[in-house]
Design an enzyme around this catalytic site. Structure first.
Site, PDB file in Angstrom:
ATOM      1  CD  GLU A   1      25.679 -36.105  12.793  1.00 42.69           C
ATOM      2  OE1 GLU A   1      25.243 -35.195  13.504  1.00 42.69           O
ATOM      3  OE2 GLU A   1      26.768 -36.673  13.029  1.00 42.69           O
TER       4      GLU A   1
HETATM    5  C1  TNX Z   1      25.671 -36.094  16.687  1.00 44.86           C
HETATM    6  S1  TNX Z   1      23.890 -38.249  17.153  1.00 44.86           S
HETATM    7  C2  TNX Z   1      26.301 -37.240  16.254  1.00 44.86           C
HETATM    8  C3  TNX Z   1      27.682 -37.502  16.700  1.00 44.86           C
HETATM    9  C4  TNX Z   1      28.200 -36.425  17.604  1.00 44.86           C
HETATM   10  C5  TNX Z   1      27.114 -35.984  18.546  1.00 44.86           C
HETATM   11  C6  TNX Z   1      27.573 -35.002  19.571  1.00 44.86           C
HETATM   12  C7  TNX Z   1      24.605 -38.870  15.996  1.00 44.86           C
HETATM   13  C8  TNX Z   1      24.025 -40.093  15.475  1.00 44.86           C
HETATM   14  N1  TNX Z   1      25.706 -38.251  15.549  1.00 44.86           N
HETATM   15  O1  TNX Z   1      28.519 -37.671  15.596  1.00 44.86           O
HETATM   16  O2  TNX Z   1      29.276 -36.915  18.304  1.00 44.86           O
HETATM   17  O3  TNX Z   1      26.083 -35.418  17.781  1.00 44.86           O
HETATM   18  O4  TNX Z   1      26.590 -34.728  20.503  1.00 44.86           O
END
Ligand code: TNX
Length: 523
Positions: free
Chosen positions: A337
């Protein structure tokens, strides 16, 4: 005369009491090993219809005096002593006496894989054989589950401790079966992490991924960048005091995990999810100004300044210090992300960071987005949402750690009544967490591409160990079975009955678990 008569009567009474006791013992005796409720389900169980009994004379014998085998014997003894009240002396001998438990590396050559083991139970002897200490440790978890659930209680229980006779041969499908704890959104201390290690290891999990940094907090002391924890670790989601591990505390966790044959995988998430670092050191920002601490739950707004050399000195220091304290071969570089990083900046960053990791003798793990860059030999991509990213990783020859968010994200609510947790990947009831196969889930990804499975626990909404337990149990045992047991032996209708029989065991272990209505919990 009267006296004689009385003694005859009392003799008769005593006899009938003995008979009665024998009858009642028989009825409560486990004599069918194949009917035991073992999770993960073992590869093969053959029952021989009798039982082995633990008593005050049962010793734990080891075939050689190596420290590791002795420590495993002590570990087993510590599990068995409180509830039985027996001494379980640990002895080194090649000829274990009748009635003992025998741990040995002999006779295990034909067991595939390091973690494989056999348990052979006769009326006279319980033998646990494995190629390696890890195999002995996994086998001990099976032995715990062959005993009544009261074995997990911490005070002496009345009753007999019997195990049905037969042979178990067991080994895992995947060599990496993991859970993740996010200690960044909320911080959890050493004791909480040890508890997670103990509970996960009871279900043959062999890795714990620690998400040590994120926008809301930096949780591991870095001696060359002290502000990361002093300032960047000072708060958490929702505000208030944060917390962090000193290097000594982190080492203590690594040592404890090693004693439970669990590999610690440290994650420093980069280049996004880095606000805590950007708030601690102005020079890591492209504009040279420190950001404010962040206590919300939005993702994707922060990025390290990928064009500055100091960023790579920073990454090198962090990876070097943490790698020196980490006994396992992996360093998780995050990479998810990074919406605030331009793609043309993200790619060279991820490539350079993998080289830094290699220079400190570790291999990289990273969320599936890292496959946008060139993956270095040995890098593992963690599939969480994008099949395209996962396939790109595979096409580069990388293996995948499978954490499909719609099945394995144990921060999701079970259903609409769950008070904590998220829903963005859907509700994940226990049947949903159980009913999937890593080798068939994503078209184009097959068994050979898969490194293992992981159930991550993100903690935006989770604030204490009771809540951690509630989200982990019973979904982690389900994911553990997916990682350990052959697909042909996995079946929801069978699993739910075995799981139902673990409810009492969870209670004996003091676990705050989710009592799903889909499971026939046994009384
Ligand atoms: C997505 S999954 C994220 C996290 C969050 C999570 C909450 C991923 C690699 N990154 O930063 O905590 O969703 O469900």
């Amino acid at each position: 005369m009267i006296r004689r008569k009385l003694s005859v009567i009392s003799g008769f009474l005593a006899l009938s009491v003995i008979t009665l006791i024998q009858v009642s013992c028989k009825s409560g005796t486990p004599s069918d090993l194949s009917g035991e409720h073992i999770i993960p389900v073992p590869v093969s169980v053959v029952a021989t219809g009798d039982y082995f009994r633990l008593d005050e004379k049962t010793a734990i014998c080891i075939s050689d005096g190596s420290d590791e085998l002795r420590q495993l014997a002590e570990y087993l003894a510590e599990r068995l002593r409180p509830a039985t009240g027996f001494a379980f002396a640990v002895k080194t001998t090649k000829v274990p006496p009748k009635g003992s438990i025998y741990l040995t590396f002999a006779g295990a050559d034909s067991i595939p894989l390091e973690e494989g083991y056999t348990v052979t139970i006769t009326k006279k002897l319980l033998t646990l054989a494995a190629k390696s200490p890890a195999g002995i440790f996994r086998g001990i978890q099976t032995i715990r589950q062959l005993l009544p659930s009261g074995i997990e209680l911490s005070s002496v229980q009345q009753g007999e401790w019997k195990i049905a006779t037969g042979t178990i041969v067991d080994y895992p499908v995947y060599g990496y079966r993991s859970t993740m704890l996010d200690v960044a959104r909320h911080f959890f201390g050493v004791e909480d992490v040890k508890r997670v290690i103990d509970l996960a290891s009871a279900y043959k999990i062999n890795a714990l991924h620690l998400h040590l940094s994120d926008d809301q907090g930096w949780r591991i002391e870095i001696k060359s960048w002290p502000n990361l924890t002093l300032y960047g670790g000072s708060t958490k989601v929702g505000g208030g005091d944060g917390g962090y591990f000193t290097q000594e505390q982190y080492s203590e966790i690594v040592r404890y995990a090693d004693s439970r044959y669990i590999t610690i995988v440290p994650e420093i998430d980069m280049p996004g999810h880095t606000n805590a670092a950007l708030a601690s050191y102005a020079e890591l920002n492209c504009n040279g100004r420190a950001t404010k601490l962040y206590t919300g739950t939005v993702v994707g707004f922060s990025t390290l300044c990928t064009g500055k050399e100091i960023t790579y000195r920073f990454v090198d220091d962090v990876v070097r210090e943490i790698s020196a304290l980490t006994t396992g071969p992996y360093f998780h570089i995050g990479g998810d992300e990074s919406h605030a990083t331009k793609k043309e900046d993200y790619i060279p960053f991820v490539e350079r960071v993998q080289d830094i990791v290699l220079s400190h003798n570790k291999k990289s793990l990273g969320w599936d987005e890292i496959s946008l860059g060139l993956l270095r030999p040995g890098t593992v991509a963690q599939y969480w949402s994008s099949a395209e990213n996962a396939k790109r990783a595979v096409s580069q020859g990388a293996k995948l750690l499978m954490s499909p968010s719609s099945k394995a994200y144990i921060d999701m609510k079970y259903d609409s009544t769950t008070a904590i947790g998220y829903t963005w990947a859907g509700y994940i009831e226990i049947d949903k967490a159980y009913n999937w196969d890593p080798a068939t889930l994503v078209p184009g990804i097959v068994r050979d591409n898969i490194f293992g499975v992981e159930a991550p626990l993100w903690t935006e909404t989770i604030t204490n160990i009771r809540e951690i337990e509630f989200m982990i149990f019973p979904r982690l045992p389900a994911i553990a079975e997916i990682g350990w047991s052959p697909a042909r032996l996995r079946n929801w209708d069978d699993f739910k009955v075995r799981l139902g029989n673990h409810g009492k065991r969870f209670e004996a272990m003091g676990i705050n678990y989710y009592k799903s209505a889909l499971v026939p919990w046994a009384d």
